[in-house]
Design a protein around this motif. Structure first.
Motif, PDB file in Angstrom:
ATOM      1  N   ALA A   1     145.251 -34.671  54.124  1.00 13.29           N
ATOM      2  CA  ALA A   1     145.269 -33.853  55.341  1.00 13.29           C
ATOM      3  C   ALA A   1     144.039 -32.955  55.380  1.00 13.29           C
ATOM      4  CB  ALA A   1     146.535 -33.019  55.417  1.00 13.29           C
ATOM      5  N   GLY A   2     143.426 -32.899  56.548  1.00 15.90           N
ATOM      6  CA  GLY A   2     142.243 -32.074  56.734  1.00 15.90           C
ATOM      7  C   GLY A   2     140.933 -32.826  56.548  1.00 15.90           C
ATOM      8  N   THR A   3     140.992 -34.053  56.052  1.00 15.77           N
ATOM      9  CA  THR A   3     139.779 -34.849  55.883  1.00 15.77           C
ATOM     10  C   THR A   3     139.113 -35.034  57.241  1.00 15.77           C
ATOM     11  OG1 THR A   3     140.697 -36.037  53.985  1.00 15.77           O
ATOM     12  CG2 THR A   3     138.850 -37.082  55.132  1.00 15.77           C
ATOM     13  N   SER A   4     137.832 -34.704  57.322  1.00 17.44           N
ATOM     14  CA  SER A   4     137.100 -34.812  58.584  1.00 17.44           C
ATOM     15  C   SER A   4     136.825 -36.268  58.951  1.00 17.44           C
ATOM     16  CB  SER A   4     135.761 -34.079  58.480  1.00 17.44           C
ATOM     17  OG  SER A   4     135.000 -34.299  59.656  1.00 17.44           O
ATOM     18  N   LEU A   5     137.011 -36.564  60.215  1.00 16.06           N
ATOM     19  CA  LEU A   5     136.658 -37.872  60.761  1.00 16.06           C
ATOM     20  C   LEU A   5     135.587 -37.718  61.839  1.00 16.06           C
ATOM     21  CD1 LEU A   5     140.248 -39.425  60.977  1.00 16.06           C
ATOM     22  CD2 LEU A   5     138.551 -39.701  59.161  1.00 16.06           C
ATOM     23  N   ASP A   6     134.892 -36.568  61.827  1.00 16.16           N
ATOM     24  CA  ASP A   6     133.821 -36.333  62.790  1.00 16.16           C
ATOM     25  C   ASP A   6     132.751 -37.404  62.644  1.00 16.16           C
ATOM     26  OD1 ASP A   6     135.205 -34.029  63.379  1.00 16.16           O
ATOM     27  OD2 ASP A   6     133.632 -32.647  62.716  1.00 16.16           O
ATOM     28  N   VAL A  25     132.564 -38.420  68.664  1.00 15.65           N
ATOM     29  CA  VAL A  25     133.947 -38.290  68.203  1.00 15.65           C
ATOM     30  C   VAL A  25     134.058 -37.151  67.193  1.00 15.65           C
ATOM     31  CG1 VAL A  25     135.791 -39.437  66.890  1.00 15.65           C
ATOM     32  CG2 VAL A  25     134.469 -40.724  68.575  1.00 15.65           C
ATOM     33  N   THR A  26     135.115 -36.360  67.342  1.00 13.30           N
ATOM     34  CA  THR A  26     135.517 -35.418  66.303  1.00 13.30           C
ATOM     35  C   THR A  26     136.952 -35.763  65.933  1.00 13.30           C
ATOM     36  OG1 THR A  26     136.333 -33.749  67.867  1.00 13.30           O
ATOM     37  CG2 THR A  26     134.020 -33.559  67.144  1.00 13.30           C
ATOM     38  N   GLY A  27     137.350 -35.378  64.747  1.00 16.09           N
ATOM     39  CA  GLY A  27     138.726 -35.646  64.367  1.00 16.09           C
ATOM     40  C   GLY A  27     138.999 -35.341  62.915  1.00 16.09           C
ATOM     41  N   GLU A  28     140.257 -35.528  62.550  1.00 15.12           N
ATOM     42  CA  GLU A  28     140.697 -35.252  61.195  1.00 15.12           C
ATOM     43  C   GLU A  28     142.002 -35.969  60.898  1.00 15.12           C
ATOM     44  OE1 GLU A  28     142.364 -32.873  64.157  1.00 15.12           O
ATOM     45  OE2 GLU A  28     140.308 -32.545  63.505  1.00 15.12           O
ATOM     46  N   TYR A  41     146.414 -39.468  62.115  1.00 14.80           N
ATOM     47  CA  TYR A  41     145.118 -38.822  62.317  1.00 14.80           C
ATOM     48  C   TYR A  41     144.844 -38.656  63.802  1.00 14.80           C
ATOM     49  CZ  TYR A  41     143.151 -43.564  63.014  1.00 14.80           C
ATOM     50  OH  TYR A  41     142.888 -44.834  63.457  1.00 14.80           O
ATOM     51  N   ARG A  42     144.030 -37.645  64.111  1.00 15.39           N
ATOM     52  CA  ARG A  42     143.712 -37.295  65.502  1.00 15.39           C
ATOM     53  C   ARG A  42     142.202 -37.429  65.715  1.00 15.39           C
ATOM     54  NH1 ARG A  42     146.460 -32.166  66.871  1.00 15.39           N
ATOM     55  NH2 ARG A  42     148.085 -33.659  67.412  1.00 15.39           N
ATOM     56  N   LEU A  43     141.847 -38.046  66.830  1.00 18.85           N
ATOM     57  CA  LEU A  43     140.450 -38.182  67.223  1.00 18.85           C
ATOM     58  C   LEU A  43     140.290 -37.658  68.639  1.00 18.85           C
ATOM     59  CD1 LEU A  43     139.844 -41.815  65.910  1.00 18.85           C
ATOM     60  CD2 LEU A  43     139.161 -39.673  64.797  1.00 18.85           C
ATOM     61  N   ARG A  44     139.142 -37.022  68.885  1.00 20.11           N
ATOM     62  CA  ARG A  44     138.819 -36.525  70.217  1.00 20.11           C
ATOM     63  C   ARG A  44     137.482 -37.125  70.635  1.00 20.11           C
ATOM     64  NH1 ARG A  44     141.207 -32.971  67.111  1.00 20.11           N
ATOM     65  NH2 ARG A  44     139.257 -32.432  66.075  1.00 20.11           N
TER      66      ARG A  44
END
Length: 152
Positions: free
Chosen positions: A14-19, A101-104, A124-127
């Motif tokens: 949890a909290g791992t960046s997917l930016d 894309v940003t996300g985590e 996970y959530r992506l924007r």
């Protein structure tokens, strides 16, 4: 005592960046081909097919599928499975627009299933944003990671 008490906990992902650091552009040609493959003509107003919410966020996020699995200490060769994907659009996707894309990773929860045995459920959530920072959409994805190493 639950069935999971004898297993190690799921990795703390949890909290791992997917930016992402890539720019994703929906080209008119790719949009037309995708639309026609589904039996529709591309929209005349320049809006892109809505399935690009998934394509763009997956392609332009900061990790590959293998990289997301690695963050969860899961071998991609063990076959991650898509559980669900939900999206909230703030604006329509546009042909020719550049996106980032940003996300985590939100959570990784260990569970037991009759069919799969032990599995981790990844959320996970992506924007998706235009380059000026305007958010176009937000998507929550759930993957199931079957943990073969705990098979009976």
């Amino acid at each position: 005592m639950s069935d999971l008490d004898d297993l190690p906990p799921a990795p703390d992902a949890a909290g791992t960046s997917l930016d992402g650091d890539k720019v994703f552009t929906i080209t008119a040609e790719e949009n037309a081909a995708l639309c026609r493959s589904t039996g529709i003509e591309p929209a005349a107003d320049g809006s892109a097919h809505p399935i690009y919410y998934y394509i763009a966020t997956q392609v332009a996020m900061g990790k590959t599928v293998a990289g997301v699995c690695e963050a969860c200490e899961f071998d991609v060769e063990d076959g991650p499975m898509m559980g669900s994907s939900g999206v909230r659009f703030d604006a329509p996707l546009k042909v020719g627009e550049n996106y980032r894309v940003t996300g985590e990773i939100l959570s990784l929860v260990r569970k037991r299933s009759r069919k799969l045995g032990v599995m981790d459920v990844l959320t996970y959530r992506l924007r998706l944003h235009m380059l000026d920072g305007t958010q176009v959409l937000e998507t929550d994805n759930v993957w199931v990671l079957p943990r073969k190493e705990f098979a009976a």
